[in-house]
Every structure is written in C-alpha cells, then in structure tokens.
Design a protein around this motif. Structure first.
Motif, PDB file in Angstrom:
ATOM      1  N   LEU A  19      13.557   2.670   6.550  1.00 25.26           N
ATOM      2  CA  LEU A  19      12.694   2.924   7.701  1.00 25.26           C
ATOM      3  C   LEU A  19      13.393   3.788   8.746  1.00 25.26           C
ATOM      4  N   ARG A  20      14.417   4.509   8.336  1.00 21.51           N
ATOM      5  CA  ARG A  20      15.134   5.355   9.294  1.00 21.51           C
ATOM      6  C   ARG A  20      14.263   6.502   9.798  1.00 21.51           C
ATOM      7  N   SER A  21      13.488   7.094   8.907  1.00 22.00           N
ATOM      8  CA  SER A  21      12.648   8.230   9.281  1.00 22.00           C
ATOM      9  C   SER A  21      11.662   8.500   8.161  1.00 22.00           C
ATOM     10  N   ASP A  22      10.601   9.248   8.469  1.00 23.01           N
ATOM     11  CA  ASP A  22       9.684   9.696   7.432  1.00 23.01           C
ATOM     12  C   ASP A  22      10.178  10.973   6.761  1.00 23.01           C
ATOM     13  N   THR A  23      11.435  11.319   6.991  1.00 23.47           N
ATOM     14  CA  THR A  23      12.057  12.458   6.298  1.00 23.47           C
ATOM     15  C   THR A  23      12.838  12.028   5.062  1.00 23.47           C
ATOM     16  N   GLN A 297      12.904  -3.553  21.277  1.00 19.94           N
ATOM     17  CA  GLN A 297      14.069  -3.879  22.094  1.00 19.94           C
ATOM     18  C   GLN A 297      14.449  -5.338  21.822  1.00 19.94           C
ATOM     19  N   VAL A 298      15.745  -5.584  21.682  1.00 23.33           N
ATOM     20  CA  VAL A 298      16.233  -6.924  21.373  1.00 23.33           C
ATOM     21  C   VAL A 298      17.074  -7.431  22.541  1.00 23.33           C
ATOM     22  N   ALA A 299      16.767  -8.626  22.992  1.00 27.22           N
ATOM     23  CA  ALA A 299      17.463  -9.197  24.150  1.00 27.22           C
ATOM     24  C   ALA A 299      18.932  -9.462  23.836  1.00 27.22           C
ATOM     25  N   THR A 318      17.162   2.763  12.596  1.00 30.59           N
ATOM     26  CA  THR A 318      18.100   3.415  13.512  1.00 30.59           C
ATOM     27  C   THR A 318      18.066   2.730  14.870  1.00 30.59           C
ATOM     28  N   GLY A 319      19.106   2.988  15.665  1.00 29.26           N
ATOM     29  CA  GLY A 319      19.220   2.319  16.953  1.00 29.26           C
ATOM     30  C   GLY A 319      19.620   3.226  18.082  1.00 29.26           C
ATOM     31  N   LEU A 320      19.285   4.522  17.982  1.00 32.05           N
ATOM     32  CA  LEU A 320      19.693   5.467  19.024  1.00 32.05           C
ATOM     33  C   LEU A 320      18.967   5.217  20.331  1.00 32.05           C
ATOM     34  N   ILE A 321      17.664   4.984  20.273  1.00 36.31           N
ATOM     35  CA  ILE A 321      16.875   4.698  21.483  1.00 36.31           C
ATOM     36  C   ILE A 321      16.105   3.403  21.240  1.00 36.31           C
ATOM     37  N   GLY A 322      16.799   2.287  21.385  1.00 34.91           N
ATOM     38  CA  GLY A 322      16.233   1.019  20.957  1.00 34.91           C
ATOM     39  C   GLY A 322      16.247   0.994  19.440  1.00 34.91           C
ATOM     40  N   LEU A 323      15.631  -0.011  18.853  1.00 38.31           N
ATOM     41  CA  LEU A 323      15.497  -0.051  17.404  1.00 38.31           C
ATOM     42  C   LEU A 323      14.266   0.756  17.023  1.00 38.31           C
ATOM     43  N   ARG A 324      14.430   1.622  16.044  1.00 39.63           N
ATOM     44  CA  ARG A 324      13.350   2.535  15.654  1.00 39.63           C
ATOM     45  C   ARG A 324      13.100   2.393  14.155  1.00 39.63           C
TER      46      ARG A 324
END
Length: 349
Positions: A19-23, A297-299, A318-324
């Motif tokens: 689930l990192r990206s649709d690429t 977002q995880v507390a 991925t976790g660059l801008i929150g969990l994505r």
C-alpha cells in the motif's frame, strides 16, 4: 476486471498488501500482450503510430488540441512550466503541491522559474485572496507572475468544482495561464462522476499519469494547445525525453485507459473499507478518503512502530506525512482485511 495478481508485492512472496503507492503495480498478461503487439516507429521522427494514436486519444479525452507523451509526471509538469514560463518568470503553486515540493526544484534549477508557494487548505485549495495577493505588479523589482498551477486530486481529495472555476477565472482576469497537475485526474473523474474533459476544461495545460492508479509501468501525458505542445516538445528534447520506439510504452498506457479507468471505483471502495477499519482502532485518527489514498495519524508517536509491525506482517505503507496507504489494482479485498487485522494486532499486544 484487472489483469493484475493481488498480493504479488515485491516478488518475494512475503508481501500481502503493498500500500505504499499506486505506482507499485506490474503489467500482467493482457497488458504485456498489448505491449508485444504494439506497432512501433521512431517517435523522435514522429512516426511511431502507437504513440501518435495515444496522443490523439488523450487530447480528445481532455478536450485539448494536442498532447505529448512523457516518460514521467515530473517531466510532464516541468515541460509544462518551461512551456508557459521563461527565465525570471514565476508560477503560483501550493506549498504542498507535488510540482513544487516533490519534483527536485526542476523549474528553478533548470528553467530559472521562481515558484511562489502558497498555503494549501485542508481540501487542497489555495485561498483566492492569497492567489490575488501573490500576483506581482509589472515592475522590474519582481519576477513576472505568469502561471497558476493546481493539483487534482490533491492528497487523494478532489478539488471542489466551484473552486476550480473561481480560481481559473481569477487567473485569467490577472493575465495568468493555468496548469493542472492531474496525475490522478481519472480518480477525480470517477469519484466525482464528471468527465475528465470537464475537470480539465479551464486549464491551458493538463498533465496526467498512466502509472498512478491506471497501472501502466511508465508514462505520462501533457495536453494543451498546439502551440503550447510545440514548446513543450522542445523542452522535452532538452530534458533528454526524446524516445525512439516508445510505442511499446504507449501500448501499455492505451491498454490502461481502456481497461483500468472504471475499475478505479473498486480502489476507492477498498480505501473506504481500510479507513473504516483503521478508524476503529484506539488512538488512530483517519481522514475519510475521497479516492484511493488513506491518511492516518497514530497517537503517542507510535506511527513508526506500527509501520514496522505492518511490514513484519506483509503490509507495506509509508510514513512521510502521517501514515499513508494507497489502494490500487494490485490489492484486493482480502489484502485490505489482512492489513486491518495486522493493525488491530499491533494495538492488542
């Protein structure tokens, strides 16, 4: 129906849901067959029939006069900027827009074009008042403001139609051209129920991507007027983007346009299911997805630990801008349920 095998991940057999990206998708038999059958020529001479046909098809889909095949979305956006702006010119863009933040500063480095980044609102829009205030007067002290660049979808969100109308009208009233980074424009079209031509109609140039969402291995397209595409063609050459028998790549993109657009609704449904499952977990806040991208977002700064736990269970994110988390034709319902169960397990330990 997709011809992609869900769960194939990185080829190791251990990844259940990437689930990192649709690429990350891979061309499977039907697309590979289309590539093998492609009629090709030398596109630098303009005689690759498969590329030419794809360019005509995309131009018509987007309601533009012409289109130009590009090797990537970054190249497509950069060629658009170089076609619209000269050295000492400026483009207005969102602070978090891909063309500004994630494309290596190419416009400034290679084109001498100054970006004027403005704050994105939570829905991806830029306040009209901020755009108006950022347009520079015709004065030697300032860069020449030439272009407004917007992005749709933005972080998986569809730009509101009324906003696009107003922003482009404002740009026109101030003498600016408009460019749309529509890497996932077909996601926006499917989610909104509006044709891509309608989403693109106010823009002087539009970039779309075949390897995001649509599942092709390579390729993007820039569409606009014939004169703009002529300038973009020159820019593409300078950027090393002249390709020879590119019909092999264009055939994959054409297959994706034919077979992988309507099924984007499946990706959106899986994203909603994933968001629902994650939102039920303690300490997890989820932004409801409009298309195929889920942000969580995880507390207590437990996000990195959750990502590592998911990885150990065959789920990549991925976790660059929150969990994505990004859904795509390489992930099925079973993979999403596995991802939810793996995340639940983390919080039950």
């Amino acid at each position: 129906m997709s011809d992609y095998a869900p769960g194939s991940g990185d080829g190791s057999g251990h990844v259940i849901a990437d689930l990192r990206s649709d690429t990350v998708t891979r061309p499977m038999p039907a697309m590979r067959e289309a590539i093998a059958r492609a009629e090709v020529g030398d596109d630098v001479f303009g005689d690759d029939p498969t590329v030419n046909a794809l360019q005509e098809r995309v131009a018509a889909l987007l309601g533009k006069d012409a289109a130009l095949f590009m090797s990537s979305g970054t190249q497509s956006n950069l060629c658009a900027l170089l076609a619209h702006c000269g050295r000492g010119d400026e483009y207005i863009v969102g602070q978090l827009a891909h063309a500004y933040r994630y494309e290596g500063g190419g416009a400034a480095v290679l084109g001498g074009i100054q970006p004027q980044p403005l704050d994105n609102q939570p829905d991806g829009t830029i306040k009209l008042a901020d755009i108006a205030a950022a347009v520079k007067p015709d004065d030697a002290h300032f860069a020449r403001t030439r272009l407004l660049a917007l992005e749709n979808t933005w972080n998986g969100q569809v730009l509101p139609a009324g906003y696009v109308d107003a922003a482009c009208e404002l740009a026109r009233s101030r003498g600016l051209a408009t460019h749309l980074d529509g890497a996932r424009l077909f996601n926006a079209a499917v989610a909104s129920g509006r044709p891509v031509a309608e989403l693109a109609r106010h823009f002087d140039s539009v970039s779309i991507c075949f390897s995001k969402g649509l599942g092709a291995p390579v390729g993007s397209m820039l569409a606009g007027s014939r004169e703009l595409i002529r300038r973009a063609h020159r820019a593409r050459k300078m950027l090393g983007g002249g390709l020879r028998q590119a019909g092999l790549l264009a055939a994959a993109a054409d297959h994706a346009l034919t077979h992988h657009v309507e099924r984007l609704a499946d990706d959106h449904a899986l994203a909603r299911r994933l968001a629902e499952g994650l939102a039920a977990l303690p300490g997890v806040t989820v932004t409801p997805p409009q298309t195929n991208i889920v942000f969580a977002q995880v507390a207590d700064d437990r996000g990195p630990a959750l990502l590592e736990h998911l990885r150990s269970r065959g789920v990549l994110a991925t976790g660059l801008i929150g969990l994505r988390f990004v859904t795509h034709l390489g992930v099925d319902a079973a993979g999403i349920e596995h991802a939810i169960a793996a995340a639940r397990e983390f919080f039950e330990v």
